[in-house]
Design a protein around this motif. Structure first.
Motif, PDB file in Angstrom:
ATOM      1  N   LYS A  84       0.817  -1.214   0.000  1.00  0.00           N
ATOM      2  CA  LYS A  84       0.000   0.000   0.000  1.00  0.00           C
ATOM      3  C   LYS A  84       0.854   1.269   0.000  1.00  0.00           C
ATOM      4  CE  LYS A  84      -3.999  -2.190   2.178  1.00  0.00           C
ATOM      5  NZ  LYS A  84      -4.866  -2.288   3.379  1.00  0.00           N
ATOM      6  N   LEU A  85       2.142   1.134   0.266  1.00  0.00           N
ATOM      7  CA  LEU A  85       3.031   2.294   0.236  1.00  0.00           C
ATOM      8  C   LEU A  85       3.375   2.708  -1.190  1.00  0.00           C
ATOM      9  CD1 LEU A  85       5.479   1.232   3.110  1.00  0.00           C
ATOM     10  CD2 LEU A  85       3.637   2.919   3.247  1.00  0.00           C
ATOM     11  N   TYR A  86       3.176   1.818  -2.159  1.00  0.00           N
ATOM     12  CA  TYR A  86       3.492   2.107  -3.559  1.00  0.00           C
ATOM     13  C   TYR A  86       2.299   2.772  -4.247  1.00  0.00           C
ATOM     14  CZ  TYR A  86       7.829  -0.593  -3.587  1.00  0.00           C
ATOM     15  OH  TYR A  86       9.101  -1.033  -3.355  1.00  0.00           O
ATOM     16  N   PRO A  87       2.549   3.744  -5.133  1.00  0.00           N
ATOM     17  CA  PRO A  87       1.455   4.406  -5.871  1.00  0.00           C
ATOM     18  C   PRO A  87       1.010   3.567  -7.071  1.00  0.00           C
ATOM     19  CG  PRO A  87       3.541   5.390  -6.487  1.00  0.00           C
ATOM     20  CD  PRO A  87       3.862   4.372  -5.426  1.00  0.00           C
ATOM     21  N   ILE A  88       0.475   2.403  -6.791  1.00  0.00           N
ATOM     22  CA  ILE A  88       0.121   1.429  -7.833  1.00  0.00           C
ATOM     23  C   ILE A  88      -1.234   1.774  -8.432  1.00  0.00           C
ATOM     24  CG2 ILE A  88      -0.419  -1.008  -8.272  1.00  0.00           C
ATOM     25  CD1 ILE A  88       1.579  -1.667  -5.973  1.00  0.00           C
ATOM     26  N   ASP A  89      -1.302   1.759  -9.757  1.00  0.00           N
ATOM     27  CA  ASP A  89      -2.562   2.025 -10.464  1.00  0.00           C
ATOM     28  C   ASP A  89      -3.276   0.744 -10.869  1.00  0.00           C
ATOM     29  OD1 ASP A  89      -2.456   5.012 -10.738  1.00  0.00           O
ATOM     30  OD2 ASP A  89      -0.574   4.513 -11.719  1.00  0.00           O
ATOM     31  N   ALA A  90      -2.525  -0.343 -11.041  1.00  0.00           N
ATOM     32  CA  ALA A  90      -3.146  -1.595 -11.475  1.00  0.00           C
ATOM     33  C   ALA A  90      -2.286  -2.778 -11.049  1.00  0.00           C
ATOM     34  CB  ALA A  90      -3.333  -1.608 -12.994  1.00  0.00           C
ATOM     35  N   PHE A  91      -2.935  -3.879 -10.703  1.00  0.00           N
ATOM     36  CA  PHE A  91      -2.263  -5.145 -10.455  1.00  0.00           C
ATOM     37  C   PHE A  91      -2.453  -6.059 -11.662  1.00  0.00           C
ATOM     38  CE2 PHE A  91      -2.964  -4.081  -5.868  1.00  0.00           C
ATOM     39  CZ  PHE A  91      -1.631  -4.077  -5.483  1.00  0.00           C
ATOM     40  N   ILE A  92      -1.376  -6.730 -12.056  1.00  0.00           N
ATOM     41  CA  ILE A  92      -1.429  -7.699 -13.155  1.00  0.00           C
ATOM     42  C   ILE A  92      -1.468  -9.085 -12.518  1.00  0.00           C
ATOM     43  CG2 ILE A  92      -0.306  -8.523 -15.256  1.00  0.00           C
ATOM     44  CD1 ILE A  92       1.264  -5.846 -15.269  1.00  0.00           C
ATOM     45  N   ASN A 108      -9.367   0.931  -5.037  1.00  0.00           N
ATOM     46  CA  ASN A 108      -9.189   1.932  -6.088  1.00  0.00           C
ATOM     47  C   ASN A 108      -8.125   1.548  -7.105  1.00  0.00           C
ATOM     48  OD1 ASN A 108     -11.100   3.728  -4.892  1.00  0.00           O
ATOM     49  ND2 ASN A 108      -9.531   4.332  -3.399  1.00  0.00           N
ATOM     50  N   VAL A 109      -7.587   0.343  -6.987  1.00  0.00           N
ATOM     51  CA  VAL A 109      -6.563  -0.129  -7.911  1.00  0.00           C
ATOM     52  C   VAL A 109      -7.190  -1.085  -8.918  1.00  0.00           C
ATOM     53  CG1 VAL A 109      -4.378  -1.373  -8.140  1.00  0.00           C
ATOM     54  CG2 VAL A 109      -4.765   0.117  -6.164  1.00  0.00           C
ATOM     55  N   GLN A 110      -6.900  -0.865 -10.199  1.00  0.00           N
ATOM     56  CA  GLN A 110      -7.488  -1.703 -11.253  1.00  0.00           C
ATOM     57  C   GLN A 110      -6.875  -3.104 -11.260  1.00  0.00           C
ATOM     58  OE1 GLN A 110      -6.819   0.469 -14.879  1.00  0.00           O
ATOM     59  NE2 GLN A 110      -8.543   1.852 -14.551  1.00  0.00           N
ATOM     60  N   LEU A 111      -7.638  -4.037 -11.809  1.00  0.00           N
ATOM     61  CA  LEU A 111      -7.151  -5.403 -12.001  1.00  0.00           C
ATOM     62  C   LEU A 111      -6.949  -5.656 -13.485  1.00  0.00           C
ATOM     63  CD1 LEU A 111      -9.343  -7.552  -9.562  1.00  0.00           C
ATOM     64  CD2 LEU A 111      -6.950  -6.870  -9.287  1.00  0.00           C
ATOM     65  N   HIS A 112      -5.731  -6.089 -13.850  1.00  0.00           N
ATOM     66  CA  HIS A 112      -5.416  -6.456 -15.224  1.00  0.00           C
ATOM     67  C   HIS A 112      -5.113  -7.950 -15.254  1.00  0.00           C
ATOM     68  CE1 HIS A 112      -3.970  -2.095 -16.322  1.00  0.00           C
ATOM     69  NE2 HIS A 112      -5.228  -2.145 -15.947  1.00  0.00           N
ATOM     70  N   LEU A 113      -5.703  -8.646 -16.172  1.00  0.00           N
ATOM     71  CA  LEU A 113      -5.471 -10.081 -16.281  1.00  0.00           C
ATOM     72  C   LEU A 113      -4.146 -10.338 -16.988  1.00  0.00           C
ATOM     73  CD1 LEU A 113      -6.798 -12.918 -15.786  1.00  0.00           C
ATOM     74  CD2 LEU A 113      -7.430 -12.830 -18.208  1.00  0.00           C
ATOM     75  N   SER A 114      -3.267 -11.124 -16.369  1.00  0.00           N
ATOM     76  CA  SER A 114      -1.961 -11.409 -16.943  1.00  0.00           C
ATOM     77  C   SER A 114      -2.074 -12.256 -18.203  1.00  0.00           C
ATOM     78  CB  SER A 114      -1.096 -12.153 -15.918  1.00  0.00           C
ATOM     79  OG  SER A 114       0.089 -12.635 -16.507  1.00  0.00           O
ATOM     80  N   GLN A 129     -14.512  -9.801 -16.954  1.00  0.00           N
ATOM     81  CA  GLN A 129     -15.104  -8.491 -16.719  1.00  0.00           C
ATOM     82  C   GLN A 129     -16.076  -8.561 -15.537  1.00  0.00           C
ATOM     83  OE1 GLN A 129     -17.793  -6.821 -19.753  1.00  0.00           O
ATOM     84  NE2 GLN A 129     -16.572  -4.937 -19.649  1.00  0.00           N
ATOM     85  N   LYS A 130     -16.846  -9.631 -15.466  1.00  0.00           N
ATOM     86  CA  LYS A 130     -17.783  -9.807 -14.348  1.00  0.00           C
ATOM     87  C   LYS A 130     -17.052  -9.972 -13.027  1.00  0.00           C
ATOM     88  CE  LYS A 130     -21.428 -11.902 -17.169  1.00  0.00           C
ATOM     89  NZ  LYS A 130     -22.196 -13.157 -17.454  1.00  0.00           N
ATOM     90  N   LEU A 131     -15.827 -10.516 -13.089  1.00  0.00           N
ATOM     91  CA  LEU A 131     -15.036 -10.689 -11.872  1.00  0.00           C
ATOM     92  C   LEU A 131     -14.398  -9.385 -11.405  1.00  0.00           C
ATOM     93  CD1 LEU A 131     -13.166 -14.058 -12.610  1.00  0.00           C
ATOM     94  CD2 LEU A 131     -15.023 -13.676 -10.969  1.00  0.00           C
ATOM     95  N   GLY A 132     -14.452  -8.351 -12.247  1.00  0.00           N
ATOM     96  CA  GLY A 132     -13.931  -7.057 -11.837  1.00  0.00           C
ATOM     97  C   GLY A 132     -12.678  -6.602 -12.559  1.00  0.00           C
ATOM     98  N   PHE A 133     -12.246  -7.337 -13.562  1.00  0.00           N
ATOM     99  CA  PHE A 133     -11.062  -6.928 -14.327  1.00  0.00           C
ATOM    100  C   PHE A 133     -11.426  -5.808 -15.298  1.00  0.00           C
ATOM    101  CE2 PHE A 133      -9.754 -11.046 -12.803  1.00  0.00           C
ATOM    102  CZ  PHE A 133      -8.381 -10.928 -12.617  1.00  0.00           C
ATOM    103  N   SER A 134     -10.539  -4.814 -15.399  1.00  0.00           N
ATOM    104  CA  SER A 134     -10.775  -3.703 -16.322  1.00  0.00           C
ATOM    105  C   SER A 134      -9.919  -3.807 -17.578  1.00  0.00           C
ATOM    106  CB  SER A 134     -10.480  -2.370 -15.629  1.00  0.00           C
ATOM    107  OG  SER A 134      -9.105  -2.294 -15.255  1.00  0.00           O
ATOM    108  N   ARG A 135      -8.924  -4.706 -17.567  1.00  0.00           N
ATOM    109  CA  ARG A 135      -8.056  -4.877 -18.737  1.00  0.00           C
ATOM    110  C   ARG A 135      -7.628  -6.339 -18.856  1.00  0.00           C
ATOM    111  NH1 ARG A 135      -2.698  -1.230 -19.776  1.00  0.00           N
ATOM    112  NH2 ARG A 135      -4.340   0.368 -19.887  1.00  0.00           N
ATOM    113  N   ILE A 136      -7.515  -6.795 -20.105  1.00  0.00           N
ATOM    114  CA  ILE A 136      -7.019  -8.124 -20.405  1.00  0.00           C
ATOM    115  C   ILE A 136      -5.683  -7.990 -21.129  1.00  0.00           C
ATOM    116  CG2 ILE A 136      -7.444 -10.302 -21.606  1.00  0.00           C
ATOM    117  CD1 ILE A 136      -9.420  -9.772 -19.351  1.00  0.00           C
TER     118      ILE A 136
END
Length: 490
Positions: A84-92, A108-114, A129-136
């Motif tokens: 949480k100390l990192y300014p992360i915008d998305a997790f892959i 508030n952090v996006q989820l990207h599918l690896s 997408q239904k699981l909450g991922f915003s990017r593939i």
């Protein structure tokens, strides 16, 4: 389209942003498929936050893309406060088991599918997408036509695709070869790249080793899997090795318009384990190519930067699966290589009192040196001068001021010789060659000129060229032989 560059450590992250990346992806220790990259740890979150402040609007993606075991999930939970100390915008992410945890702790952090999840169809995209991922991050085995079909079916899902870098011969990188031969699992980030090792061909009790080598070097040997008749992989025998299953490098810089037409939102450069030089040069080339595509510069202005990709370590290139599966099936030989080596990183301009202090040091040291010589007995002075002719590094040579010249501190990484041409590269210009008459290497602790410098030696460069921030210094690699591929390790 977003340009997404690799960053194996803070230094590479800085150059990724400086050379034009809209976003960069990093890994955190133990939770990334590139554990052999430096990755990020300790208090580096402070430096990352400073970089994001320096480059407002740039994004940071964090790879948590290993296949998690229960003990690794326990470890992830224990490290949440640190993340949480990192300014992360998305997790892959590839392992959906950690999705609820990330959604709860990082709302508030996006989820990207690896890409490791091998998503290559629209129905799977809808599910994620239904699981909450915003990017593939699409599987590398997908074509541009298939990408367009997915975008048409799920237009509000962001799609990311690899555009450049090393490829894996295994489907979605799920290779067991490394684990089998070395005990290092690719799925835990320890891939030893066994597909690119050099193997010998033997024929036990049938023909002689010489005959086996002659057959292998003929270029007629092919691998054919029993259930895939007609699909062949070449076996190539070099002077001292045999190569099989070693894939070519991906290069799509000439086809960015096709990516855009297919609906790609983000272009991803492979290479968190690659060098600062690779990150800077490849990012810069794709930045200029994208700027040309968007009409910000002309194609003619972009082309010299694109041409510089040939001066970055690489293998033969391919367009992968994007147009024709047969392209991806073609293998190559040897390690990546380049005629250039990164010799130094240019840190900052030295001006004002700091510059004058270095200049005065040189003048004072030279005066002390000449006074000492003049005070010697003539025969002793003669002997000293002869010694200095032999051992030129012992000479004391101050530098003189030149109108228009500027001084920069640098961090030397490889040998730089003051009697050879050097080249500067930057985010703004392609390259500038400086002849020995156009620069001095100076020891800032003595103010005197150096004949050479290498890693660990204090140095500033005084030159007629104006160097923008994040400039790099490269030299020709003395060990490079054109047409001969060296094993550089990656």
């Amino acid at each position: 389209m977003e340009l997404l560059s690799p960053a194996g450590n803070v230094e590479k992250l800085s150059y990724a942003y400086a050379y034009g990346a809209d976003a960069a992806y990093i890994g955190l220790k133990k939770f990334s498929l590139r554990v052999k990259a430096d990755n990020f740890y300790d208090d580096e979150y402070k430096k990352v936050a400073e970089l994001k402040a320096k480059y407002p609007g740039r994004r940071l993606h964090c790879a948590l893309n290993i296949s998690f075991h229960d003990d690794e999930i326990d470890s992830l939970k224990q490290n949440l406060d640190y993340f949480k100390l990192y300014p992360i915008d998305a997790f892959i992410v590839q392992d959906i088991g950690i999705v609820p945890l990330l959604q709860k702790e990082f709302p508030n952090v996006q989820l990207h599918l690896s890409t490791q999840a091998s998503c290559v169809n629209s129905e799977a995209v809808k599910m994620y997408q239904k699981l909450g991922f915003s990017r593939i991050v699409l599987g590398r085995e997908i074509s541009l036509d298939q990408i367009k079909r997915i975008k048409d079916a799920v237009p509000d899902m962001e799609l990311e695709a690899f555009c450049h870098g090393a490829m894996c011969i295994a489907y979605a990188g799920r290779c067991l070869m490394s684990a089998y031969l070395t005990g290092r699992s690719a799925q835990s980030g320890f891939c030893s790249h066994t597909c690119r090792w050099e193997y010998d061909v033997h024929a036990k009790n049938i023909i002689t080793p010489e005959q086996a080598k002659e057959i292998a070097q003929s270029g007629k040997l092919l691998l054919e899997e029993h259930q895939r008749p007609g699909e062949y992989f070449p076996v190539f025998e070099g002077d001292d090795f045999t190569a099989i299953l070693s894939s070519k490098d991906l290069r799509m810089i000439e086809h960015l318009a096709d990516f855009k037409a297919a609906g790609i939102d983000s272009l991803k450069i492979e290479g968190r384990m690659k060098s600062v030089y690779y990150v800077a040069m490849v990012t810069r080339a794709y930045r200029k190519a994208l700027d040309a595509l968007e009409g910000k510069i002309t194609p003619e202005q972009a082309q010299p930067f694109i041409d510089e990709l040939e001066n970055v370590s690489h293998r033969e290139s391919t367009t992968g699966f994007y147009y024709n599966k047969a392209e991806a099936d073609q293998t190559t030989t040897g390690a990546s290589d380049s005629k250039y080596q990164l010799a130094a990183e240019i840190d900052r301009e030295v001006t004002g009192d700091e510059f004058e202090a270095i200049y005065s040091l040189g003048q004072n040291n030279y005066k002390h040196f000449t006074d000492e010589l003049n005070s010697m007995h003539p025969k002793a002075r003669e002997a000293r001068l002869k010694d200095l002719e032999i051992h030129t590094d012992r000479q004391i040579n101050p530098f003189e001021k030149h109108d228009g010249w500027k001084m920069y501190s640098l961090t030397a990484l490889n040998m730089i010789k003051a009697d050879e041409n050097i080249e500067f590269i930057s985010p703004e210009f392609v390259s500038l060659t400086a002849t020995p008459e156009e620069y001095y290497l100076i020891n800032p602790e003595t103010g005197t000129k150096l004949n050479w410098v290498c890693d660990g030696h204090p140095c500033v460069v005084y030159t007629k060229h104006t160097l923008p921030p994040a400039s790099l210094l490269r030299t020709l690699d003395p060990d490079y032989v054109e047409g001969k591929i060296r094993d550089t390790g990656r």
